[in-house]
Write a protein that holds these residues in place. Structure first.
Motif, PDB file in Angstrom:
ATOM      1  N   VAL A 247      34.839  40.380  43.232  1.00  0.00           N
ATOM      2  CA  VAL A 247      34.007  41.555  43.493  1.00  0.00           C
ATOM      3  C   VAL A 247      33.472  42.132  42.180  1.00  0.00           C
ATOM      4  CG1 VAL A 247      34.095  43.954  44.290  1.00  0.00           C
ATOM      5  CG2 VAL A 247      35.065  42.139  45.706  1.00  0.00           C
ATOM      6  N   SER A 248      34.241  41.958  41.106  1.00  0.00           N
ATOM      7  CA  SER A 248      33.837  42.470  39.797  1.00  0.00           C
ATOM      8  C   SER A 248      32.975  41.483  39.017  1.00  0.00           C
ATOM      9  CB  SER A 248      35.092  42.818  38.982  1.00  0.00           C
ATOM     10  OG  SER A 248      35.868  43.793  39.647  1.00  0.00           O
ATOM     11  N   GLY A 249      32.642  40.351  39.632  1.00  0.00           N
ATOM     12  CA  GLY A 249      31.749  39.396  38.984  1.00  0.00           C
ATOM     13  C   GLY A 249      32.412  38.454  38.004  1.00  0.00           C
ATOM     14  N   ARG A 250      33.735  38.316  38.071  1.00  0.00           N
ATOM     15  CA  ARG A 250      34.430  37.448  37.122  1.00  0.00           C
ATOM     16  C   ARG A 250      34.570  36.031  37.675  1.00  0.00           C
ATOM     17  NH1 ARG A 250      37.125  42.557  36.281  1.00  0.00           N
ATOM     18  NH2 ARG A 250      38.760  42.088  37.810  1.00  0.00           N
ATOM     19  N   ARG A 251      33.444  35.430  38.013  1.00  0.00           N
ATOM     20  CA  ARG A 251      33.459  34.067  38.561  1.00  0.00           C
ATOM     21  C   ARG A 251      33.974  33.047  37.553  1.00  0.00           C
ATOM     22  NH1 ARG A 251      28.382  32.869  42.639  1.00  0.00           N
ATOM     23  NH2 ARG A 251      28.210  34.947  43.572  1.00  0.00           N
ATOM     24  N   GLU A 252      33.813  33.349  36.272  1.00  0.00           N
ATOM     25  CA  GLU A 252      34.188  32.382  35.243  1.00  0.00           C
ATOM     26  C   GLU A 252      35.680  32.084  35.228  1.00  0.00           C
ATOM     27  OE1 GLU A 252      35.044  36.331  33.485  1.00  0.00           O
ATOM     28  OE2 GLU A 252      33.367  35.492  34.626  1.00  0.00           O
ATOM     29  N   LYS A 253      36.493  32.918  35.876  1.00  0.00           N
ATOM     30  CA  LYS A 253      37.934  32.705  35.892  1.00  0.00           C
ATOM     31  C   LYS A 253      38.355  31.557  36.799  1.00  0.00           C
ATOM     32  CE  LYS A 253      40.922  35.949  35.857  1.00  0.00           C
ATOM     33  NZ  LYS A 253      41.759  37.147  36.153  1.00  0.00           N
ATOM     34  N   TYR A 254      37.458  31.136  37.708  1.00  0.00           N
ATOM     35  CA  TYR A 254      37.833  30.148  38.714  1.00  0.00           C
ATOM     36  C   TYR A 254      36.837  28.990  38.714  1.00  0.00           C
ATOM     37  CZ  TYR A 254      40.446  34.271  40.020  1.00  0.00           C
ATOM     38  OH  TYR A 254      41.269  35.373  39.975  1.00  0.00           O
ATOM     39  N   GLU A 255      37.370  27.790  38.594  1.00  0.00           N
ATOM     40  CA  GLU A 255      36.513  26.603  38.452  1.00  0.00           C
ATOM     41  C   GLU A 255      35.541  26.461  39.614  1.00  0.00           C
ATOM     42  OE1 GLU A 255      36.857  21.755  37.814  1.00  0.00           O
ATOM     43  OE2 GLU A 255      38.667  22.974  38.030  1.00  0.00           O
ATOM     44  N   LEU A 256      36.032  26.638  40.830  1.00  0.00           N
ATOM     45  CA  LEU A 256      35.156  26.491  41.991  1.00  0.00           C
ATOM     46  C   LEU A 256      34.037  27.532  41.963  1.00  0.00           C
ATOM     47  CD1 LEU A 256      34.764  24.879  44.658  1.00  0.00           C
ATOM     48  CD2 LEU A 256      36.046  26.699  45.799  1.00  0.00           C
ATOM     49  N   CYS A 257      34.360  28.745  41.561  1.00  0.00           N
ATOM     50  CA  CYS A 257      33.370  29.824  41.530  1.00  0.00           C
ATOM     51  C   CYS A 257      32.353  29.632  40.413  1.00  0.00           C
ATOM     52  CB  CYS A 257      34.063  31.172  41.385  1.00  0.00           C
ATOM     53  SG  CYS A 257      35.229  31.534  42.726  1.00  0.00           S
ATOM     54  N   ARG A 258      32.774  29.016  39.320  1.00  0.00           N
ATOM     55  CA  ARG A 258      31.828  28.767  38.224  1.00  0.00           C
ATOM     56  C   ARG A 258      30.700  27.850  38.674  1.00  0.00           C
ATOM     57  NH1 ARG A 258      36.601  28.487  35.022  1.00  0.00           N
ATOM     58  NH2 ARG A 258      36.585  26.205  35.050  1.00  0.00           N
ATOM     59  N   GLY A 259      30.995  26.944  39.588  1.00  0.00           N
ATOM     60  CA  GLY A 259      29.981  26.014  40.069  1.00  0.00           C
ATOM     61  C   GLY A 259      29.440  26.354  41.442  1.00  0.00           C
ATOM     62  N   CYS A 260      29.680  27.603  41.889  1.00  0.00           N
ATOM     63  CA  CYS A 260      29.277  27.983  43.237  1.00  0.00           C
ATOM     64  C   CYS A 260      27.825  28.455  43.271  1.00  0.00           C
ATOM     65  CB  CYS A 260      30.194  29.087  43.754  1.00  0.00           C
ATOM     66  SG  CYS A 260      29.757  29.643  45.422  1.00  0.00           S
ATOM     67  N   PRO A 261      27.024  27.945  44.207  1.00  0.00           N
ATOM     68  CA  PRO A 261      25.616  28.353  44.304  1.00  0.00           C
ATOM     69  C   PRO A 261      25.362  29.539  45.230  1.00  0.00           C
ATOM     70  CG  PRO A 261      26.008  26.490  45.733  1.00  0.00           C
ATOM     71  CD  PRO A 261      27.319  26.802  45.086  1.00  0.00           C
ATOM     72  N   GLN A 262      26.430  30.137  45.761  1.00  0.00           N
ATOM     73  CA  GLN A 262      26.238  31.306  46.612  1.00  0.00           C
ATOM     74  C   GLN A 262      25.770  32.488  45.758  1.00  0.00           C
ATOM     75  OE1 GLN A 262      26.431  31.262  49.901  1.00  0.00           O
ATOM     76  NE2 GLN A 262      27.110  29.138  49.987  1.00  0.00           N
ATOM     77  N   GLY A 263      24.726  33.152  46.191  1.00  0.00           N
ATOM     78  CA  GLY A 263      24.112  34.207  45.408  1.00  0.00           C
ATOM     79  C   GLY A 263      24.954  35.467  45.309  1.00  0.00           C
ATOM     80  N   PRO A 264      24.543  36.400  44.473  1.00  0.00           N
ATOM     81  CA  PRO A 264      25.267  37.665  44.302  1.00  0.00           C
ATOM     82  C   PRO A 264      25.266  38.483  45.594  1.00  0.00           C
ATOM     83  CG  PRO A 264      23.634  37.329  42.568  1.00  0.00           C
ATOM     84  CD  PRO A 264      23.365  36.302  43.613  1.00  0.00           C
ATOM     85  N   THR A 265      26.321  39.234  45.794  1.00  0.00           N
ATOM     86  CA  THR A 265      26.382  40.156  46.934  1.00  0.00           C
ATOM     87  C   THR A 265      26.207  41.603  46.471  1.00  0.00           C
ATOM     88  OG1 THR A 265      28.795  40.239  46.750  1.00  0.00           O
ATOM     89  CG2 THR A 265      27.847  38.627  48.282  1.00  0.00           C
ATOM     90  N   GLY A 266      25.827  41.782  45.221  1.00  0.00           N
ATOM     91  CA  GLY A 266      25.593  43.103  44.665  1.00  0.00           C
ATOM     92  C   GLY A 266      25.139  42.967  43.230  1.00  0.00           C
ATOM     93  N   PRO A 267      24.844  44.068  42.571  1.00  0.00           N
ATOM     94  CA  PRO A 267      24.397  44.025  41.180  1.00  0.00           C
ATOM     95  C   PRO A 267      25.538  43.662  40.237  1.00  0.00           C
ATOM     96  CG  PRO A 267      24.688  46.290  41.882  1.00  0.00           C
ATOM     97  CD  PRO A 267      24.877  45.441  43.103  1.00  0.00           C
ATOM     98  N   ALA A 268      25.192  43.153  39.085  1.00  0.00           N
ATOM     99  CA  ALA A 268      26.205  42.830  38.081  1.00  0.00           C
ATOM    100  C   ALA A 268      26.907  44.098  37.626  1.00  0.00           C
ATOM    101  CB  ALA A 268      25.554  42.129  36.894  1.00  0.00           C
ATOM    102  N   PRO A 269      28.200  44.011  37.297  1.00  0.00           N
ATOM    103  CA  PRO A 269      28.933  45.195  36.865  1.00  0.00           C
ATOM    104  C   PRO A 269      28.381  45.757  35.563  1.00  0.00           C
ATOM    105  CG  PRO A 269      30.218  43.201  36.488  1.00  0.00           C
ATOM    106  CD  PRO A 269      29.031  42.801  37.302  1.00  0.00           C
ATOM    107  N   GLU A 270      28.497  47.066  35.440  1.00  0.00           N
ATOM    108  CA  GLU A 270      28.111  47.787  34.230  1.00  0.00           C
ATOM    109  C   GLU A 270      26.641  47.582  33.879  1.00  0.00           C
ATOM    110  OE1 GLU A 270      30.783  46.457  31.235  1.00  0.00           O
ATOM    111  OE2 GLU A 270      32.571  47.177  32.282  1.00  0.00           O
ATOM    112  N   GLY A 271      25.822  47.305  34.891  1.00  0.00           N
ATOM    113  CA  GLY A 271      24.396  47.181  34.668  1.00  0.00           C
ATOM    114  C   GLY A 271      23.961  45.947  33.907  1.00  0.00           C
TER     115      GLY A 271
END
Length: 288
Positions: A247-271
């Motif tokens: 939810v906080s946009g930390r996809r880089e912590k997880y290998e599957l999420c780093r390569g995931c093509p599913q789009g954002p569900t909200g704006p990036a944190p902290e603008g």
């Protein structure tokens, strides 16, 4: 720092069995040869979750206060399981709202089954995957509306051809090769929030719990319903940490999420600006 609490899931997906009668280009199971869904020779896995365990999961969900949508698919065709109507009935008796997602093949020529699913399911989503023009798509939609007149019918529509003017919702998946039939570009999004895992609890036929629909092979190792209760898994510290990260946009912590093509569900944190790049498919669908 304390990890935030998470709400109860809104949908419950119990994959009652492993089999499917199709091999769709957009489905991760098509490329699996690990034995999870397909064997090394390409044959479909046909294993089932025992009836008692499906009922037990429904009982646990009810005890947790769940009264949302319940379904009995994930990467299978639910109507290939002869127990499907029983499970829908059991979910309904527990105050849940059963819904059906099907490719429709079992409903052709079976009026009795069509009547039964309309009686038990509050919502039916029919996959239409065999059309090449918008006109053929509309014909298929009208056909299913005639076949299921008393149902709340919706459609999952993915075209056969690559022509961009033909309506389709076929989108990229983390474990599916890029394909010209995709409706949107195959991209990845760094630091992009993802709320999808908050919505559904997905339980595979063997009891493994998935983080999301792209977590085909249990990359997050959330647990198994034969060893842990639903509440233990959903509200575990590990699961809450994963949800907070995504939810906080930390996809880089997880290998599957780093390569995931599913789009954002909200704006990036902290603008911050969301990073976008072309996805590079790394595998054959199974873990490398």
């Amino acid at each position: 720092m304390a990890i935030p609490a998470v709400p109860l899931f809104e949908r419950l997906l119990i994959e009652s069995h492993a089999n499917c009668n199709r091999s769709c280009w957009f489905c991760p199971r098509t490329y699996d040869r690990s034995g999870k869904y397909r064997l090394a020779n390409g044959e479909h896995k046909v294993e089932k979750m025992p009836t008692w365990k499906v009922i037990d999961i429904l009982d646990q969900a009810q005890a947790m206060g769940f009264n949302g949508r319940a379904a009995f698919h994930h990467y299978c065709e639910p109507l290939l399981d002869q127990r499907n109507l029983l499970f829908a009935k059991e979910a309904k008796e527990r105050g849940m709202k059963p819904y059906l997602v099907t490719n429709g093949d079992r409903l052709h020529g079976d009026e009795r089954l069509r009547q039964e699913v309309q009686h038990l399911y509050e919502r039916i989503v029919v996959g239409i995957y065999d059309y090449e023009t918008n006109e053929k798509l509309e014909e298929a939609k009208q056909y299913w509306k005639r076949m299921l007149p008393s149902a709340d019918v919706d459609f999952s529509t993915i075209r056969l051809g690559g022509e961009g003017t033909v309506t389709s919702i076929g989108t990229p998946r983390a474990l599916v090769p890029s394909d010209r039939r995709m409706a949107v570009p195959d991209l990845t999004y760094t630091n992009a929030p993802c709320h999808r895992p908050l919505v559904r609890m997905i339980i595979q036929y063997d009891g493994d719990v998935c983080n999301c629909c792209d977590d085909t092979f249990g990359a997050f190792q959330l647990g198994n319903v034969y060893q842990n209760t639903l509440a233990e898994i959903w509200f575990s510290r590990e699961h809450r940490q994963i949800l907070d990260d995504l939810v906080s946009g930390r996809r880089e912590k997880y290998e599957l999420c780093r390569g995931c093509p599913q789009g954002p569900t909200g704006p990036a944190p902290e603008g911050k600006k969301i990073g976008i790049s072309i996805r590079r498919y790394q595998g054959s669908g199974a873990p490398q």
